[in-house]
Design a protein around this motif. Structure first.
Motif, mmCIF file in Angstrom:
data_model
loop_
_atom_site.group_PDB
_atom_site.id
_atom_site.type_symbol
_atom_site.label_atom_id
_atom_site.label_comp_id
_atom_site.label_asym_id
_atom_site.label_seq_id
_atom_site.Cartn_x
_atom_site.Cartn_y
_atom_site.Cartn_z
ATOM 1 N N ILE A 291 -5.688 14.476 3.308
ATOM 2 C CA ILE A 291 -4.843 13.277 3.368
ATOM 3 C C ILE A 291 -5.553 12.094 2.719
ATOM 4 O O ILE A 291 -4.947 11.323 1.966
ATOM 5 C CB ILE A 291 -4.455 12.956 4.824
ATOM 6 C CG1 ILE A 291 -3.557 14.057 5.396
ATOM 7 C CG2 ILE A 291 -3.729 11.606 4.909
ATOM 8 C CD1 ILE A 291 -3.260 13.900 6.883
ATOM 9 N N SER A 294 -5.495 12.394 -1.004
ATOM 10 C CA SER A 294 -4.128 12.332 -1.536
ATOM 11 C C SER A 294 -3.496 10.952 -1.430
ATOM 12 O O SER A 294 -2.501 10.675 -2.099
ATOM 13 C CB SER A 294 -3.235 13.347 -0.803
ATOM 14 O OG SER A 294 -3.764 14.642 -0.898
ATOM 15 N N THR A 295 -4.039 10.083 -0.569
ATOM 16 C CA THR A 295 -3.448 8.753 -0.381
ATOM 17 C C THR A 295 -4.327 7.622 -0.904
ATOM 18 O O THR A 295 -3.950 6.456 -0.823
ATOM 19 C CB THR A 295 -3.164 8.491 1.109
ATOM 20 O OG1 THR A 295 -4.392 8.580 1.848
ATOM 21 C CG2 THR A 295 -2.166 9.505 1.667
ATOM 22 N N LYS A 296 -5.502 7.945 -1.438
ATOM 23 C CA LYS A 296 -6.470 6.896 -1.765
ATOM 24 C C LYS A 296 -5.990 5.933 -2.848
ATOM 25 O O LYS A 296 -6.415 4.773 -2.883
ATOM 26 C CB LYS A 296 -7.801 7.519 -2.183
ATOM 27 C CG LYS A 296 -7.775 8.274 -3.500
ATOM 28 C CD LYS A 296 -9.161 8.799 -3.858
ATOM 29 C CE LYS A 296 -9.147 9.525 -5.201
ATOM 30 N NZ LYS A 296 -10.488 10.015 -5.575
ATOM 31 N N SER A 298 -2.758 5.049 -3.366
ATOM 32 C CA SER A 298 -1.414 4.531 -3.075
ATOM 33 C C SER A 298 -1.395 3.857 -1.713
ATOM 34 O O SER A 298 -1.519 4.527 -0.681
ATOM 35 C CB SER A 298 -0.384 5.673 -3.101
ATOM 36 O OG SER A 298 0.868 5.232 -2.621
ATOM 37 N N ALA A 301 1.563 5.183 0.366
ATOM 38 C CA ALA A 301 1.302 6.488 0.978
ATOM 39 C C ALA A 301 0.352 6.336 2.157
ATOM 40 O O ALA A 301 0.520 6.991 3.198
ATOM 41 C CB ALA A 301 0.727 7.446 -0.054
ATOM 42 N N ALA A 302 -0.642 5.467 2.005
ATOM 43 C CA ALA A 302 -1.599 5.249 3.090
ATOM 44 C C ALA A 302 -0.905 4.685 4.325
ATOM 45 O O ALA A 302 -1.204 5.083 5.460
ATOM 46 C CB ALA A 302 -2.713 4.316 2.627
ATOM 47 N N ARG A 304 2.248 5.133 5.105
ATOM 48 C CA ARG A 304 3.093 6.184 5.671
ATOM 49 C C ARG A 304 2.305 7.160 6.532
ATOM 50 O O ARG A 304 2.825 7.680 7.513
ATOM 51 C CB ARG A 304 3.816 6.947 4.552
ATOM 52 C CG ARG A 304 4.930 6.145 3.917
ATOM 53 C CD ARG A 304 5.929 7.021 3.228
ATOM 54 N NE ARG A 304 7.131 6.270 2.890
ATOM 55 C CZ ARG A 304 8.304 6.825 2.653
ATOM 56 N NH1 ARG A 304 8.435 8.130 2.735
ATOM 57 N NH2 ARG A 304 9.345 6.085 2.348
ATOM 58 N N TYR A 305 1.083 7.419 6.146
ATOM 59 C CA TYR A 305 0.276 8.391 6.890
ATOM 60 C C TYR A 305 -0.681 7.726 7.881
ATOM 61 O O TYR A 305 -1.502 8.410 8.494
ATOM 62 C CB TYR A 305 -0.494 9.293 5.920
ATOM 63 C CG TYR A 305 0.385 10.397 5.367
ATOM 64 C CD1 TYR A 305 0.462 11.634 5.991
ATOM 65 C CD2 TYR A 305 1.180 10.183 4.239
ATOM 66 C CE1 TYR A 305 1.282 12.634 5.507
ATOM 67 C CE2 TYR A 305 2.009 11.169 3.745
ATOM 68 C CZ TYR A 305 2.060 12.401 4.387
ATOM 69 O OH TYR A 305 2.895 13.399 3.914
ATOM 70 N N VAL A 430 5.164 11.973 2.255
ATOM 71 C CA VAL A 430 5.112 11.804 0.808
ATOM 72 C C VAL A 430 4.960 13.206 0.229
ATOM 73 O O VAL A 430 4.059 13.954 0.642
ATOM 74 C CB VAL A 430 3.934 10.911 0.368
ATOM 75 C CG1 VAL A 430 3.837 10.854 -1.156
ATOM 76 C CG2 VAL A 430 4.092 9.506 0.942
ATOM 77 N N VAL A 433 1.509 14.429 -0.962
ATOM 78 C CA VAL A 433 0.534 14.578 0.121
ATOM 79 C C VAL A 433 0.822 15.849 0.921
ATOM 80 O O VAL A 433 -0.086 16.631 1.235
ATOM 81 C CB VAL A 433 0.557 13.344 1.046
ATOM 82 C CG1 VAL A 433 -0.453 13.507 2.189
ATOM 83 C CG2 VAL A 433 0.262 12.082 0.260
#
Length: 697
Positions: A291, A294-296, A298, A301-302, A304-305, A430, A433
């Motif tokens: 995670i 995959s989110t670094k 965005s 995205a960060a 959302r997670y 996402v 992700v």
């Protein structure tokens, strides 16, 4: 039989009905509320204690205002946050009810109003000749009938959990309020000051609180979220005490602790210590790493997670704490001694079934083996779209059956919860992700020991190079599409060209086979373990030791005192922290980046009425010897008169193994001092409207 003559130390997560048998203990601690009153769910203060599903909370005004932990309201905070309005980072305060934000479909308030022993009705049709599966299904049918009877009025959500590992069953009736709104949450740098670094650590300096409000229809009954709804009129609520506590003062804590394992066998402890927990920790860490990568790049995205990551990190630290605790103290060896003493006592009982313990040991071994496979299946099916597809296909199959015959979790009463889970993905999903998570999980599953591979599963799983095609050939990432499948039958799903629905159809037989094996084993465990527990209770009672059921997410009461502790030789940790400690810890960088207005108020020494006369400043957090666990987050910590003085939010790192063994010397719960909350509300966030709504003494 189930109530000991006396308790030891402050151990025990007691059912309310047991409290009259603990009068001497409550008096010893200093609790002034009559035990009979505490046992009555219709009377204050128990009538003000509520559940949020995974956390505890309490009413603090007659207009449905609920106080709980910041991390318990985190889902609602995250749901309403965007890069433009980041309530996680900046906090949120509704200065009028019109400004309150929707908590989302998963934000619920449960008010327990009735608990009744239904053991006889659950076990009425059980016969000795039944197979494990037959017994399990007979118990399930009885529980479903009891729930359906209880839920004839749709404002209630009912459950029939087992106590003492199946020796007793109680029917719990709760009013379920479905319109819950976010009222106030401090900035994350205050509500989660110290973050994962400080999690389970002491000293702590975190203001872990938030406010929600429960809304109902104009008729006073729970209703779906609507602008026409009105605040719930809570019959009782907790008065907030600004007088505070001092070292040695008694506390009473009420909430909904999740799970403990105090009565498990040494073999079960060794399996958890040597296999289950290490595997679980490795799996969570690996998923978190995916995670993070995959989110670094965005921020969206960060965000959302964020809730997923926070939850996983909390579980990870607790799991590692359990591993460290087992390494620090050989609980299995302690249990070996207790187990040997019990077996020696049991062998002398004139009516004891001499085959019972051998059969129990064999079933525990089978349970461990099956648990390995269930863990493997959970790894292989990581990924929100795959889980959603599996849920939709199973729902379609179960919906073709009469409601009473459906698998638990897929009845008519569960549809709103399934819809809520499927809807929630739009805030925490996402595609890229999720794809990375599934791809990595399949690789991890392939590397697991053969004992963790599920019979028939490997040949059905996609190759990792085929994972991108699954996402390219699926529309389940779209919320409307995902929800539309809830109303379609199994034949439509089987005919679908959606890649994840096709995969779910392929995997369902294996999943059901695993469930059938679990039913057979659980049925046999439910036959043997209650006999074992009845004997254990009789043995413990003969020694005057506490006899309370393991926590199972039902309403419990515990008590204790404000207490320091010594985690190791030569080190003593005091029971209070203060706002000056925030300045000392502050680095200006996450997770020790206290808000500027908070630092300014501390440095200006604007203590006001919340200054502690002994500490000479405003307290932040404090320790007690109360017996708590996960699920107790947000629990009301009350003084001897039942007034709110704190919120439970954590335990010390050394205490984590209390889920398995209560060590009174080092077990400490961590609470936020209510004076810190009130001080922040007045001096930092200027939440004057809420301060006026609270009743403060």
């Amino acid at each position: 039989m189930l109530c000991a003559t006396s308790a030891q130390a402050d151990e025990g997560q007691w059912q309310p009905y047991q409290l009259p048998q603990l009068k001497s203990e409550l008096k010893r601690v200093g609790i002034a509320i009559p035990a009979e009153k505490l046992a009555d769910l219709s009377k204050h203060p128990m009538s003000a204690i509520v559940s949020l599903g995974n956390c505890s909370a309490s009413f603090v005004s007659d207009a449905g205002l609920v106080v709980t932990n910041h991390h318990c309201a985190y889902g609602a905070i995250q749901r309403n946050s965007t890069p433009e309005h980041n309530y996680i980072a900046n906090g949120f305060l509704a200065r009028s009810r019109a400004q309150e934000l929707p908590g989302g479909p998963n934000a619920l308030v449960y008010v327990t109003d009735k608990v009744e022993n239904v053991t006889g009705r659950v076990l009425r049709n059980i016969t000795p000749s039944m197979s494990g599966k037959q017994r399990s299904e007979a118990v399930e049918r009885a529980i479903k009938a009891l729930i359906a009877e209880c839920e004839s009025d749709k404002i209630y959500r009912c459950a029939v959990p087992a106590f003492h590992r199946g020796l007793e069953y109680y029917r719990i009736r709760q009013m379920m309020i479905r319109d819950v709104r976010l009222v106030y949450a401090p900035a994350n740098s205050l509500g989660d000051f110290g973050g994962d670094i400080d999690n389970y650590e002491w000293p702590r300096h975190v203001g872990d609180y938030s406010f929600l409000r429960a809304y109902v229809g104009k008729d006073g009954r729970p209703a779906d979220p609507s602008p026409d709804n009105v605040p719930y009129h809570s019959k009782d609520f907790l008065v907030v005490s600004a007088a505070g506590l001092k070292n040695g003062d008694p506390v009473l804590l009420a909430g909904y602790p999740g799970r403990t394992s105090r009565y498990k066998l040494p073999s079960e402890i060794r399996y958890a210590r040597d296999a289950a927990y290490p595997a679980k920790a490795a799996e969570i860490q690996a998923d978190l790493d995916v995670i993070a990568v995959s989110t670094k790049d965005s921020e969206a995205a960060a965000v959302r997670y964020a809730s997923v990551v926070k939850s996983q990190n909390n579980v990870l630290k607790k799991t590692r704490g359990l591993m460290d605790g087992f390494a620090r103290k050989d609980i299995a060896a302690i249990k070996d001694v207790q187990d040997a003493q019990f077996r020696a006592w049991f062998a002398k009982q004139p009516n004891a079934d001499k085959k019972l313990l051998a059969e129990l040991d064999a079933l525990i071994a089978a349970d461990i083996a099956l648990s390995d496979e269930e863990f493997g299946y959970s790894v292989a099916t990581t990924g929100d779209l795959l889980k959603s597809a599996a849920t939709l296909y199973r729902l379609a199959l179960e919906s073709a059956r009469p409601d009473a015959e459906r698998e638990t979790g897929y009845q008519q009463r569960d549809l709103a919860f399934i819809k809520a889970r499927l809807t929630r993905l739009e805030q925490s999903y996402v595609g890229g992700v999720d794809q990375a998570r599934l791809n990595a999980a399949l690789q991890r599953y392939a590397a697991l020991p053969k004992s963790m591979h599920v019979t028939g599963l490997d040949a059905l799983l996609p190759a990792t190079d085929a994972v991108p095609a699954l996402y390219a050939q699926s529309q389940l990432g779209d919320t409307a599409t995902r929800l539309s499948w809830m109303d379609k039958g199994a034949s439509a799903i089987k005919a679908s060209d959606d890649a994840f629905l096709k995969l779910a159809v392929k995997l369902d037989d294996v999943a059901q086979s695993l469930k059938e094996r679990r039913k057979e084993l659980d049925g046999n465990l439910e036959r043997v373990i209650p006999q074992y527990m009845a004997a254990v209770i009789a043995w413990k009672k003969s020694q005057g030791k506490p006899v309370y059921p393991d926590a199972n997410s039902t309403l419990r009461v515990t008590y204790g005192t404000v207490s320091p502790y010594s985690p190791k030789d030569g080190v003593t940790k005091g029971p209070f922290t203060t706002i000056e400690g925030i300045v000392e810890k502050n680095t200006g960088k996450e997770p020790f980046n206290a808000p500027a207005n908070l630092l300014e108020a501390i440095k200006a020494r604007r203590y006001g009425q919340f200054k502690d006369p002994v500490l000479g400043t405003v307290p932040v957090d404090f320790l007690t010897s109360a017996d708590t666990t996960g699920g107790n987050s947000g629990s009301a910590v009350m003084n001897k008169h039942g007034e709110l003085v704190g919120l439970n939010f954590d335990s010390t790192y050394e205490s984590i193994t209390k889920d398995w063994y209560f060590d009174s010397d080092i077990t400490r719960a961590i609470h936020m001092d209510i004076r810190y909350m009130l001080w922040v509300m007045k001096e930092v966030d200027h939440a004057d409207n809420l301060l006026k709504e609270l009743t403060i003494k």
